[in-house]
Design an enzyme around this catalytic site. Structure first.
Site, PDB file in Angstrom:
ATOM      1  N   CYS A 114       0.815  -1.227   0.000  1.00 24.75           N
ATOM      2  CA  CYS A 114       0.000   0.000   0.000  1.00 24.75           C
ATOM      3  C   CYS A 114       0.844   1.271   0.000  1.00 24.75           C
ATOM      4  O   CYS A 114       0.329   2.359  -0.250  1.00 24.75           O
ATOM      5  CB  CYS A 114      -0.946  -0.005   1.194  1.00 24.75           C
ATOM      6  SG  CYS A 114      -1.854  -1.539   1.335  1.00 24.75           S
ATOM      7  N   HIS A 254      -3.781   6.653   2.924  1.00 25.02           N
ATOM      8  CA  HIS A 254      -4.136   5.346   2.356  1.00 25.02           C
ATOM      9  C   HIS A 254      -5.525   4.957   2.870  1.00 25.02           C
ATOM     10  O   HIS A 254      -5.812   5.074   4.070  1.00 25.02           O
ATOM     11  CB  HIS A 254      -3.076   4.328   2.778  1.00 25.02           C
ATOM     12  CG  HIS A 254      -3.430   2.918   2.455  1.00 25.02           C
ATOM     13  ND1 HIS A 254      -3.937   2.549   1.232  1.00 25.02           N
ATOM     14  CD2 HIS A 254      -3.359   1.771   3.195  1.00 25.02           C
ATOM     15  CE1 HIS A 254      -4.169   1.243   1.232  1.00 25.02           C
ATOM     16  NE2 HIS A 254      -3.827   0.757   2.414  1.00 25.02           N
ATOM     17  N   ASN A 284      -9.997  -1.085   0.358  1.00 24.94           N
ATOM     18  CA  ASN A 284      -8.546  -0.913   0.307  1.00 24.94           C
ATOM     19  C   ASN A 284      -8.029  -1.481  -1.014  1.00 24.94           C
ATOM     20  O   ASN A 284      -8.080  -2.688  -1.229  1.00 24.94           O
ATOM     21  CB  ASN A 284      -7.942  -1.655   1.514  1.00 24.94           C
ATOM     22  CG  ASN A 284      -6.432  -1.614   1.552  1.00 24.94           C
ATOM     23  OD1 ASN A 284      -5.778  -1.174   0.605  1.00 24.94           O
ATOM     24  ND2 ASN A 284      -5.868  -2.083   2.653  1.00 24.94           N
TER      25      ASN A 284
HETATM   26  N1  ACO Z   1     -17.827  -9.840   9.944  1.00 26.69           N
HETATM   27  C1  ACO Z   1     -18.247 -10.116  11.196  1.00 26.69           C
HETATM   28  N2  ACO Z   1     -17.421 -10.396  12.215  1.00 26.69           N
HETATM   29  C2  ACO Z   1     -16.098 -10.386  11.937  1.00 26.69           C
HETATM   30  C3  ACO Z   1     -15.589 -10.112  10.656  1.00 26.69           C
HETATM   31  C4  ACO Z   1     -16.512  -9.840   9.640  1.00 26.69           C
HETATM   32  N3  ACO Z   1     -16.125  -9.537   8.369  1.00 26.69           N
HETATM   33  N4  ACO Z   1     -14.243 -10.173  10.708  1.00 26.69           N
HETATM   34  C5  ACO Z   1     -13.900 -10.474  11.961  1.00 26.69           C
HETATM   35  N5  ACO Z   1     -15.027 -10.606  12.704  1.00 26.69           N
HETATM   36  C6  ACO Z   1     -15.140 -10.912  14.139  1.00 26.69           C
HETATM   37  C7  ACO Z   1     -13.927 -11.611  14.697  1.00 26.69           C
HETATM   38  O1  ACO Z   1     -14.011 -13.003  14.476  1.00 26.69           O
HETATM   39  C8  ACO Z   1     -14.026 -11.256  16.157  1.00 26.69           C
HETATM   40  O2  ACO Z   1     -14.959 -12.086  16.767  1.00 26.69           O
HETATM   41  P1  ACO Z   1     -14.711 -12.636  18.285  1.00 26.69           P
HETATM   42  O3  ACO Z   1     -14.685 -11.405  19.132  1.00 26.69           O
HETATM   43  O4  ACO Z   1     -15.902 -13.491  18.501  1.00 26.69           O
HETATM   44  O5  ACO Z   1     -13.417 -13.349  18.230  1.00 26.69           O
HETATM   45  C9  ACO Z   1     -14.620  -9.844  16.149  1.00 26.69           C
HETATM   46  O6  ACO Z   1     -15.242  -9.697  14.860  1.00 26.69           O
HETATM   47  C10 ACO Z   1     -13.605  -8.732  16.323  1.00 26.69           C
HETATM   48  O7  ACO Z   1     -12.508  -8.980  15.453  1.00 26.69           O
HETATM   49  P2  ACO Z   1     -11.250  -8.055  15.418  1.00 26.69           P
HETATM   50  O8  ACO Z   1     -10.248  -8.623  14.471  1.00 26.69           O
HETATM   51  O9  ACO Z   1     -10.799  -7.757  16.814  1.00 26.69           O
HETATM   52  O10 ACO Z   1     -11.893  -6.731  14.781  1.00 26.69           O
HETATM   53  P3  ACO Z   1     -11.254  -5.326  14.608  1.00 26.69           P
HETATM   54  O11 ACO Z   1     -12.109  -4.322  15.219  1.00 26.69           O
HETATM   55  O12 ACO Z   1      -9.775  -5.327  14.942  1.00 26.69           O
HETATM   56  O13 ACO Z   1     -11.337  -5.098  13.028  1.00 26.69           O
HETATM   57  C11 ACO Z   1     -10.026  -5.205  11.022  1.00 26.69           C
HETATM   58  C12 ACO Z   1     -10.694  -5.992  12.140  1.00 26.69           C
HETATM   59  C13 ACO Z   1     -11.075  -4.366  10.321  1.00 26.69           C
HETATM   60  C14 ACO Z   1      -9.372  -6.182  10.054  1.00 26.69           C
HETATM   61  C15 ACO Z   1      -8.951  -4.278  11.653  1.00 26.69           C
HETATM   62  O14 ACO Z   1      -8.126  -5.025  12.502  1.00 26.69           O
HETATM   63  C16 ACO Z   1      -8.109  -3.581  10.629  1.00 26.69           C
HETATM   64  O15 ACO Z   1      -8.578  -2.713   9.916  1.00 26.69           O
HETATM   65  N6  ACO Z   1      -6.795  -3.890  10.582  1.00 26.69           N
HETATM   66  C17 ACO Z   1      -5.890  -3.218   9.677  1.00 26.69           C
HETATM   67  C18 ACO Z   1      -6.003  -3.804   8.312  1.00 26.69           C
HETATM   68  C19 ACO Z   1      -5.306  -2.940   7.304  1.00 26.69           C
HETATM   69  O16 ACO Z   1      -5.508  -1.746   7.262  1.00 26.69           O
HETATM   70  N7  ACO Z   1      -4.438  -3.492   6.467  1.00 26.69           N
HETATM   71  C20 ACO Z   1      -3.769  -2.618   5.532  1.00 26.69           C
HETATM   72  C21 ACO Z   1      -2.673  -3.196   4.897  1.00 26.69           C
HETATM   73  S1  ACO Z   1      -3.226  -4.019   3.488  1.00 26.69           S
HETATM   74  C22 ACO Z   1      -1.969  -4.176   2.382  1.00 26.69           C
HETATM   75  O17 ACO Z   1      -0.866  -3.740   2.551  1.00 26.69           O
HETATM   76  C23 ACO Z   1      -2.307  -4.978   1.132  1.00 26.69           C
END
Ligand code: ACO
EC number: 2.3.1.180
Length: 328
Positions: A114, A254, A284
């Protein structure tokens, strides 16, 4: 003497097919509510079966070239930032060169996920600054849907396809004021996609696990990295060019997650009115995210002559990158 470098024009292309959060509800155990609250994304664009990263890159590049009114013969450098090249070689940049008949250019790809578009801008800027070339076509293009694990709800809701481009040229006035680039290979495996695997990948490994060559991400860890590195990268580049965050007119981060963007803006004391956000439409798109956003910001009249624009990215590698541009 070092040449001044400016952005001559920008362009973009996104595929027509829209995949909404409601469509995803039918594919994995998720909901529009969860995706909207945790990421801000409402829909993303997805390539059809015959469109490649090169096709996206060519259309975005053509759009930027048309806006600048520049001839193919006048482009002397092509850089494509991508993590989804359709081939290991030739590079996507060489395939773009062929399609657009850029016969006077040298062309290559870079891989910085990214952060790739800003890395590519930095390379092009240095080539122009030292007089090695005059007009560089810089593209960020991704068909991330090809490496998305469509059975992993924690990642498949995040990504989309598209391409953005900019033409960087030598000019009378200094437009590109500076860069901050960094990487942290130690933590690279928080977010990865195999090519051949860490050791030899046998046919049976891939056969047993069809998602072997798909995106893997430890979302929480990447999130923590992102909220720290975005403000850091912006503060560093502002310091280098002798500006402060109150001097920024338009902030283009980004487009990964609205919570990450809001957190970075808050830490930098940049009001959200100055922040450009389009992730609700595209998700993204990795290396394409910043140039698509830049092109939309220009088109919407958000950027005026004389404005100071800051671009900042983070992603796989881990990598980060930022730049300050004076819109001339
Ligand atoms: N729908 C419903 N529930 C979900 C989903 C979904 N799509 N995905 C995860 N959950 C659940 C999990 O299983 C978890 O359940 P649990 O509490 O029963 O275990 C709960 O939701 C919370 O999950 P978290 O992973 O803690 O959720 P979080 O609030 O951290 O959000 C996310 C996850 C959106 C992926 C976040 O961590 C994020 O944005 N991370 C950064 C990602 C990013 O920006 N990457 C960029 C680089 S990409 C590149 O370079 C190509």
């Amino acid at each position: 003497m070092a040449q001044n470098v400016k952005i001559l024009s920008t362009g973009r292309y996104v595929p027509d097919r829209v995949l909404t959060n409601y469509d995803l509800e039918k594919m994995v155990d998720t909901s529009d509510e969860w995706i909207t609250q945790r990421t801000g994304i409402k829909e993303r664009r997805i390539v059809d079966g015959t469109t490649s990263t090169t096709d996206l890159a060519v259309r975005a590049a053509k759009n930027a070239m048309d806006k600048a009114g520049i001839l193919p013969d006048d482009i002397d450098l092509v850089i494509v930032a991508t993590v989804t090249p359709e081939m290991f070689f030739p590079s996507t940049a060489c395939l773009v060169q062929k399609e657009l008949k850029l016969k006077n250019a040298f062309a290559f790809d870079i891989s910085a996920a990214c952060s790739g578009f800003i890395y590519a801008m930095a390379i092009a800027t240095h080539f122009i600054q030292n007089g090695f070339c005059k007009n560089a076509l810089v593209i960020g293009a991704e068909a991330l849907s090809r490496i998305t694990n469509w059975s992993d709800r924690s990642t498949c809701v995040l990504f989309g396809d598209g391409a953005g481009a900019a033409i960087l040229s030598s000019g009378d006035e200094q437009g590109i004021l500076g860069f901050e680039l960094g990487s942290d290979g130690e933590n690279g495996l928080l977010l990865y996609c195999h090519a051949f695997g860490l050791s030899d990948v046998t046919y049976s490994q891939v056969k047993e696990n069809p998602n072997f060559r798909k995106i893997y991400m430890e979302g929480n860890e990447v999130y923590k990295f992102a909220v720290k590195i975005m403000p850091y990268a912006v503060e560093k580049v502002l310091e280098k060019v002798g500006l402060s965050s109150s001097d920024i007119d338009v902030f283009i981060p980004h487009q990964a997650n609205i919570r990450i963007i809001e957190s970075a803006a808050k830490r930098l004391k940049i009001p959200m009115e100055k922040v450009f956000v389009n992730l609700h439409k595209y998700g993204n798109t990795s290396a394409a995210s910043i140039p698509i956003a830049l092109d939309e910001a220009v088109e919407e009249g958000r950027i005026k002559k004389g404005d100071k624009v800051v671009l900042v990215g983070f992603g796989g590698g881990l990598t980060w990158a930022s730049t300050v541009i004076k819109w001339v």
